[in-house]
Motif scaffolding. Sequence first.
Motif, short mmCIF file in Angstrom:
data_model
loop_
_atom_site.label_atom_id
_atom_site.label_comp_id
_atom_site.label_asym_id
_atom_site.label_seq_id
_atom_site.Cartn_x
_atom_site.Cartn_y
_atom_site.Cartn_z
N VAL A 22 46.99 40.64 49.72
CA VAL A 22 47.26 41.41 48.23
C VAL A 22 46.84 39.80 47.30
N ILE A 23 45.54 40.93 46.16
CA ILE A 23 45.66 39.88 44.64
C ILE A 23 46.93 40.38 43.97
N TYR A 24 47.50 39.57 43.12
CA TYR A 24 48.59 40.68 42.00
C TYR A 24 48.00 40.68 40.97
N ILE A 25 47.78 40.98 40.00
CA ILE A 25 47.07 41.19 39.39
C ILE A 25 47.48 41.85 37.80
N GLU A 26 47.15 41.77 36.87
CA GLU A 26 47.90 42.34 35.17
C GLU A 26 47.95 43.44 35.54
N ASP A 70 45.70 36.79 40.57
CA ASP A 70 44.82 36.46 39.45
C ASP A 70 45.00 35.52 38.93
N GLU A 71 44.00 34.50 38.50
CA GLU A 71 44.06 34.37 37.31
C GLU A 71 43.95 34.85 35.91
N MET A 72 44.53 34.01 34.73
CA MET A 72 45.15 34.96 33.31
C MET A 72 44.11 35.90 32.74
N ILE A 78 38.88 42.23 36.92
CA ILE A 78 36.78 42.45 36.27
C ILE A 78 36.22 42.46 37.56
N LYS A 79 35.89 41.97 38.03
CA LYS A 79 34.87 41.92 39.27
C LYS A 79 34.95 42.46 40.42
N ARG A 86 43.27 48.75 43.49
CA ARG A 86 42.42 48.75 44.48
C ARG A 86 42.39 49.02 45.49
N LEU A 87 42.02 49.71 46.96
CA LEU A 87 41.75 48.50 48.14
C LEU A 87 39.92 48.66 48.90
N PHE A 88 39.93 47.41 49.19
CA PHE A 88 38.85 46.74 49.62
C PHE A 88 38.58 46.38 51.28
#
Length: 119
Positions: A22-26, A70-72, A78-79, A86-88
């Motif tokens: 899991v990538i925790y994002i904004e 994720d970085e700030m 974005i990528k 979203r799932l990938f």
Amino acid sequence: MYKLEEFKQLVKDFSDVADFLVIYIEEAHSTDGWSFENNVDINQHKSLEDRLSAAQILLQKEPLCPVVVDEMDNSAAIKYGALPERLFALQAGKVVYKGGRGPWDYNPMELRAFLQKIK
């Protein structure tokens, strides 16, 4: 968080054929922004420390896989066009499954069907 239990079931059922992350994002629905009723109380992240702190709430729900942040500059979001979720599936460094954007098109059952094909 809405479909976290479905995601956790994917991890349980397919950990023999896939590594999960899991990538925790904004924060899409921050308390001080555009929020829903009964939402988790998280303000918009102003620093990496804020984002790391907010990710702890997810970790308390035991997602059954590693969680990174994720970085700030939101480079991962974005990528992958991942806001709000979203799932990938990646294989050999290439995207082999790209799910729809959440919340409406976030579909763990669709990813389940894909993973069953490669199992």
